[in-house]
Write an enzyme that holds these catalytic residues in place. Structure first.
Site, mmCIF file in Angstrom:
data_model
loop_
_atom_site.group_PDB
_atom_site.id
_atom_site.type_symbol
_atom_site.label_atom_id
_atom_site.label_comp_id
_atom_site.label_asym_id
_atom_site.label_seq_id
_atom_site.Cartn_x
_atom_site.Cartn_y
_atom_site.Cartn_z
ATOM 1 N N GLY A 50 0.769 -1.243 0.000
ATOM 2 C CA GLY A 50 0.000 0.000 0.000
ATOM 3 C C GLY A 50 0.795 1.285 0.000
ATOM 4 O O GLY A 50 0.305 2.324 -0.443
ATOM 5 N N ASP A 108 -4.874 1.987 10.944
ATOM 6 C CA ASP A 108 -6.301 1.824 11.251
ATOM 7 C C ASP A 108 -6.414 1.402 12.717
ATOM 8 O O ASP A 108 -6.427 2.252 13.611
ATOM 9 C CB ASP A 108 -6.855 0.789 10.268
ATOM 10 C CG ASP A 108 -8.343 0.571 10.387
ATOM 11 O OD1 ASP A 108 -9.014 1.368 11.062
ATOM 12 O OD2 ASP A 108 -8.859 -0.396 9.801
ATOM 13 N N GLY A 110 -4.038 -0.122 14.222
ATOM 14 C CA GLY A 110 -2.667 -0.027 14.731
ATOM 15 C C GLY A 110 -2.015 -1.382 14.956
ATOM 16 O O GLY A 110 -0.835 -1.447 15.303
ATOM 17 N N LYS A 136 -6.545 6.670 11.000
ATOM 18 C CA LYS A 136 -7.932 6.721 11.491
ATOM 19 C C LYS A 136 -7.890 6.707 13.014
ATOM 20 O O LYS A 136 -7.964 5.637 13.627
ATOM 21 C CB LYS A 136 -8.712 5.509 10.987
ATOM 22 C CG LYS A 136 -8.857 5.423 9.477
ATOM 23 C CD LYS A 136 -9.643 4.174 9.102
ATOM 24 C CE LYS A 136 -9.792 4.037 7.616
ATOM 25 N NZ LYS A 136 -10.382 2.722 7.236
ATOM 26 N N ARG A 170 -5.316 0.678 -6.656
ATOM 27 C CA ARG A 170 -4.020 1.203 -6.193
ATOM 28 C C ARG A 170 -3.466 2.264 -7.131
ATOM 29 O O ARG A 170 -2.691 3.119 -6.733
ATOM 30 C CB ARG A 170 -2.984 0.073 -6.099
ATOM 31 C CG ARG A 170 -3.262 -0.953 -5.025
ATOM 32 C CD ARG A 170 -2.013 -1.793 -4.777
ATOM 33 N NE ARG A 170 -2.299 -3.016 -4.057
ATOM 34 C CZ ARG A 170 -2.433 -3.109 -2.732
ATOM 35 N NH1 ARG A 170 -2.297 -2.034 -1.990
ATOM 36 N NH2 ARG A 170 -2.692 -4.259 -2.155
HETATM 37 P P1 5GP Z 1 -4.303 -1.907 11.006
HETATM 38 O O1 5GP Z 1 -3.383 -3.060 11.310
HETATM 39 O O2 5GP Z 1 -3.778 -0.575 11.456
HETATM 40 O O3 5GP Z 1 -5.705 -2.167 11.496
HETATM 41 O O4 5GP Z 1 -4.509 -1.888 9.454
HETATM 42 C C1 5GP Z 1 -3.548 -1.510 8.583
HETATM 43 C C2 5GP Z 1 -3.803 -2.093 7.222
HETATM 44 O O5 5GP Z 1 -5.208 -2.325 6.963
HETATM 45 C C3 5GP Z 1 -3.356 -1.114 6.199
HETATM 46 O O6 5GP Z 1 -1.974 -1.259 5.905
HETATM 47 C C4 5GP Z 1 -4.271 -1.438 5.033
HETATM 48 O O7 5GP Z 1 -3.709 -2.486 4.268
HETATM 49 C C5 5GP Z 1 -5.552 -1.932 5.666
HETATM 50 N N1 5GP Z 1 -6.552 -0.847 5.755
HETATM 51 C C6 5GP Z 1 -7.043 -0.260 6.864
HETATM 52 N N2 5GP Z 1 -7.952 0.688 6.563
HETATM 53 C C7 5GP Z 1 -8.040 0.697 5.213
HETATM 54 C C8 5GP Z 1 -8.820 1.481 4.273
HETATM 55 O O8 5GP Z 1 -9.631 2.371 4.604
HETATM 56 N N3 5GP Z 1 -8.615 1.198 2.953
HETATM 57 C C9 5GP Z 1 -7.757 0.244 2.527
HETATM 58 N N4 5GP Z 1 -7.643 0.080 1.207
HETATM 59 N N5 5GP Z 1 -6.997 -0.494 3.377
HETATM 60 C C10 5GP Z 1 -7.151 -0.276 4.703
#
Ligand code: 5GP
Length: 180
Positions: A50, A108, A110, A136, A170
């Site tokens: 990403g 998101d 974390g 977020k 992407r």
């Molecule tokens: P976390 O581990 O912080 O919950 O999530 C991180 C990963 O979740 C990010 O690197 C991404 O791949 C995915 N992710 C979280 N929110 C979004 C979003 O709104 N859109 C997309 N495309 N991916 C997200």
């Protein structure tokens, strides 16, 4: 920006953050990093997939001596523990005594960044900070300190500028959010 709606797979998304706004935010981040790391020859670790677009546009504006490398995180079920464990893949560079800056697309809950920071910290870096394109704050489930945030957003699903929905989106230049 002209409002536009696009469809990826079965979902509609509408324009949210324009490429111009993204670049303006990245300019500010790069300026901070240029000051904070002027004498530190940082090692940037961009988390694939990403962060590839964010990493490229940020690095074009980082004007100090530095290195960049690309890593991935695997997700697998660890039988010894209760949940999914994310393991760092592809890290060839020596991290010990280096000033490391992790480049992420979005923080998101974390979980991902926490797992990454735990593993990097085991390798004895001089410092580790996180630079993320999006964050977020309402979703965060760990007391993480994310030093460089280009833009904080509400808890909406977004695509574009490196971020995907089931592999698509992407390549979009702007960021779009899901139409609910
Ligand atoms: P976390 O581990 O912080 O919950 O999530 C991180 C990963 O979740 C990010 O690197 C991404 O791949 C995915 N992710 C979280 N929110 C979004 C979003 O709104 N859109 C997309 N495309 N991916 C997200």
């Amino acid at each position: 920006m002209e409002p536009r709606t696009i469809t990826l797979h079965d979902c509609d998304f509408s324009t949210y953050i324009s490429e111009e706004e993204i670049i303006a935010r990245i300019n500010i981040l790069a300026e901070q990093i240029n000051q904070d790391y002027a004498e530190k020859a940082p090692l940037f670790l961009a988390v694939l997939n990403g962060s590839f677009m964010f990493a490229a546009d940020l690095m074009k504006r980082v004007a100090i001596p530095c290195e960049i490398s690309f890593i991935r995180l695997s997700s697998y079920q660890d039988m010894q523990t209760t949940g999914h464990v994310k393991e760092v893949l592809g890290l060839k560079e020596e991290v010990q005594n280096r000033h490391v800056v992790v480049l992420e697309d979005i923080v998101d809950t974390g979980h991902t960044v926490k797992a990454l920071l735990d593993q990097l910290n085991e390798r004895g870096p001089a410092s580790v900070e996180v630079a993320t394109l999006l964050m977020k704050p309402e979703s965060l489930q760990h007391p993480l300190h994310v030093k460089y945030v280009a833009q904080s957003i509400p808890n909406d699903f977004v695509v574009g500028y490196g971020l995907d929905y089931n592999g698509h989106g992407r390549n979009l230049r702007d960021i779009y959010k899901i139409v609910s």
